[in-house]
Design a protein around this motif. Structure first.
Motif, short mmCIF file in Angstrom:
data_model
loop_
_atom_site.label_atom_id
_atom_site.label_comp_id
_atom_site.label_asym_id
_atom_site.label_seq_id
_atom_site.Cartn_x
_atom_site.Cartn_y
_atom_site.Cartn_z
N SER A 154 -48.09 -22.02 -2.23
CA SER A 154 -48.57 -20.86 -3.39
C SER A 154 -48.57 -21.31 -4.67
CB SER A 154 -46.90 -20.15 -3.63
OG SER A 154 -46.43 -19.72 -2.42
N MET A 155 -48.07 -22.67 -5.18
CA MET A 155 -48.74 -23.23 -6.38
C MET A 155 -50.21 -23.45 -6.30
SD MET A 155 -45.86 -25.65 -7.87
CE MET A 155 -46.10 -27.14 -6.28
N GLY A 156 -50.65 -24.10 -4.96
CA GLY A 156 -51.78 -24.44 -4.82
C GLY A 156 -53.17 -23.10 -4.92
N LEU A 157 -52.52 -21.83 -4.32
CA LEU A 157 -53.16 -20.82 -4.37
C LEU A 157 -53.35 -20.25 -5.71
CD1 LEU A 157 -54.42 -18.99 -1.83
CD2 LEU A 157 -52.46 -17.50 -1.81
N PHE A 158 -52.18 -20.39 -6.55
CA PHE A 158 -52.14 -19.65 -7.83
C PHE A 158 -53.03 -20.55 -8.89
CE2 PHE A 158 -50.45 -20.24 -12.19
CZ PHE A 158 -50.50 -18.93 -12.46
N SER A 205 -46.89 -30.12 -14.35
CA SER A 205 -45.74 -29.36 -13.97
C SER A 205 -45.84 -29.46 -12.13
CB SER A 205 -45.58 -28.05 -14.49
OG SER A 205 -45.58 -27.75 -15.80
N MET A 206 -46.72 -28.97 -11.73
CA MET A 206 -46.86 -28.88 -10.17
C MET A 206 -46.60 -30.37 -9.81
SD MET A 206 -49.96 -26.27 -9.63
CE MET A 206 -49.83 -24.58 -10.03
N GLY A 207 -47.21 -31.31 -10.21
CA GLY A 207 -46.99 -32.62 -9.93
C GLY A 207 -45.57 -33.23 -9.80
N ILE A 208 -44.89 -32.57 -10.82
CA ILE A 208 -43.44 -32.95 -10.83
C ILE A 208 -42.92 -32.54 -9.65
CG2 ILE A 208 -41.41 -32.72 -12.25
CD1 ILE A 208 -42.88 -33.07 -14.69
N ILE A 209 -43.28 -31.00 -9.43
CA ILE A 209 -42.54 -30.42 -8.14
C ILE A 209 -42.83 -30.96 -6.84
CG2 ILE A 209 -42.46 -28.15 -6.90
CD1 ILE A 209 -42.98 -26.81 -9.60
N LEU A 223 -43.78 -34.18 -6.44
CA LEU A 223 -43.12 -35.49 -6.58
C LEU A 223 -41.61 -35.21 -6.00
CD1 LEU A 223 -42.86 -38.53 -7.38
CD2 LEU A 223 -42.24 -37.97 -9.40
N PHE A 224 -40.85 -34.17 -6.37
CA PHE A 224 -39.56 -33.72 -5.81
C PHE A 224 -39.61 -33.72 -4.16
CE2 PHE A 224 -38.22 -33.06 -10.18
CZ PHE A 224 -37.13 -34.15 -10.43
N VAL A 225 -40.78 -32.98 -4.04
CA VAL A 225 -40.95 -32.54 -2.51
C VAL A 225 -41.18 -33.82 -1.75
CG1 VAL A 225 -42.68 -31.45 -0.75
CG2 VAL A 225 -41.73 -30.11 -2.97
N TRP A 226 -41.91 -34.88 -2.27
CA TRP A 226 -42.23 -36.26 -1.51
C TRP A 226 -40.97 -36.85 -1.47
CZ3 TRP A 226 -41.72 -41.10 -3.77
CH2 TRP A 226 -42.11 -42.04 -2.95
N LEU A 227 -40.04 -36.83 -2.50
CA LEU A 227 -38.98 -37.69 -2.24
C LEU A 227 -38.00 -36.80 -1.25
CD1 LEU A 227 -37.73 -38.11 -6.01
CD2 LEU A 227 -38.47 -39.90 -4.29
N PHE A 228 -37.91 -35.47 -1.11
CA PHE A 228 -37.31 -34.75 -0.08
C PHE A 228 -37.68 -35.23 1.12
CE2 PHE A 228 -35.24 -31.08 1.64
CZ PHE A 228 -33.98 -31.34 1.12
N GLU A 229 -39.15 -35.44 1.62
CA GLU A 229 -39.84 -35.71 2.77
C GLU A 229 -39.48 -36.85 3.16
OE1 GLU A 229 -41.38 -33.75 4.66
OE2 GLU A 229 -41.79 -31.80 3.65
#
Length: 353
Positions: free
Chosen positions: A36-40, A264-268, A270-276
């Protein structure tokens, strides 16, 4: 020595599988958020594509969209694997492809990290794109009668009003281009003729700016013509009238807007990467703990799980050796084919003789 070696019993394996199943569903939701962020961001860039010099700026939103789609697919599949791991019969069908899947997960996580980096490091490229795009857009501001450019005036005006900016680097940029259409110039006027003759390129240049550069916070009516001429206006000082026009250039305003958004998207992400990464490590521990069960008929027996079977150094060495062996096999195959070809040629010559 194995890296992150952990002992498991039946209860711990079940808890790990259940925890990973839940984490994968959270990751699936995170993938939808990234998509959704990429689409926005893509839509926001499309809105102002007329003032951007090339399509390189769409690399970030396209990458975010791809990350979101792949995250949804990978985590949906991983959730199914974790759910089936509780049933040995169902888990057996996943065993042949699980190693390949984990390798793909490593590559996917490297790609996510790359996307995080470009979200923070693409500022320079975006700056250049905006600088050239705005410069070209300002040149076409006057072409309200030219097909394909008639919308540029409205685009620039709305941009300057929305972002409270003027020109490319500042309002003085308008002094260097002819932004008034020839259609609205009286070529019989001596003033117009003199201004055109005084310019090498035959352009009508004025020390004025479009109305959209005016700052509504100014206490006096906006002065947009003869901006640098103090004597043309009562009680006016060009150097001190800061509220008359927007002082910030649109390149700086747009760069700050998009840079903050991508950071801001990069920070989000980054958290997704840590979770993955956590999910991938957990899945590897689950896989090895199930593989190392000594007696498959006794599911309650203890087993060991690890992330790497050998140390990091040994794993790196063995990976290099495997790559070298693959290269040698290709060379041998090529040499064999060459020898067969030479033999066939020799046989053909003998037959002719």
């Amino acid at each position: 020595m194995a890296v992150m070696k952990v002992k498991f019993n039946q209860k711990k394996r079940v808890k790990l599988a259940q925890g990973l199943w839940l984490m994968n569903w959270f990751s699936l939701f995170a993938g939808i958020v990234v998509f959704s962020m990429g689409l926005f961001l893509k839509i926001e860039l499309r809105k102002r594509s007329e003032v951007m010099d090339n399509s390189e700026s769409h690399f970030v939103p396209n990458s975010l969209i791809l990350v979101g789609l792949l995250a949804s697919v990978f985590n949906g599949l991983a959730g199914k694997i974790c759910y089936d791991s509780l049933d040995p019969a169902k888990f057996a069908k996943w065993k042949p492809i699980l190693k390949v899947y984990l390798v793909l997960c490593v590559l996917f996580n490297l790609f996510i990290l790359f996307v995080v980096l470009i979200c923070f490091l693409l500022r320079g490229s975006l700056d250049s794109t905006l600088e050239h795009g705005l410069k070209n857009g300002m040149k076409f501001y006057r072409d309200t009668d030219t097909p394909g450019r008639c919308f540029m005036k409205k685009t620039i005006d709305m941009l300057q009003i929305e972002f409270k900016c003027c020109g490319n680097n500042g309002f003085r940029d308008w002094f260097e281009i002819q932004w008034i259409s020839n259609r609205y110039l009286d070529f019989g006027s001596k003033e117009v003729k003199d201004r055109i003759k005084s310019n090498v390129d035959g352009r009508y240049l004025v020390d004025g700016v479009p109305f959209s550069c005016c700052n509504p916070s100014s206490p006096r009516p906006c002065i947009q013509y003869q901006v640098s001429n103090n004597s043309a206006h009562y009680s006016y000082d060009f150097q001190t009238e800061e509220l008359n026009l927007w002082n910030r250039g649109c390149r700086e305003a747009l760069l700050k807007y998009y840079s903050n958004m991508m950071s801001s998207m990069g920070i989000i992400v980054l958290f997704v990467w840590l979770f993955e990464m956590s999910v991938m490590i957990g899945l590897r521990l689950l896989h090895t703990s199930l593989e190392s069960i000594a007696n498959p008929e006794d599911p309650e027996c203890e087993s060991e799980g690890w992330v790497l079977e050998k140390s990091l150094k040994d794993t790196f060495k063995s990976t290099l050796e495997n790559l070298k062996n693959i290269g040698k096999m290709n060379q041998v195959d090529a040499g064999t084919e060459g020898a067969e070809g030479d033999g066939a040629k020799t046989q053909a010559v003998s037959t002719v003789s």
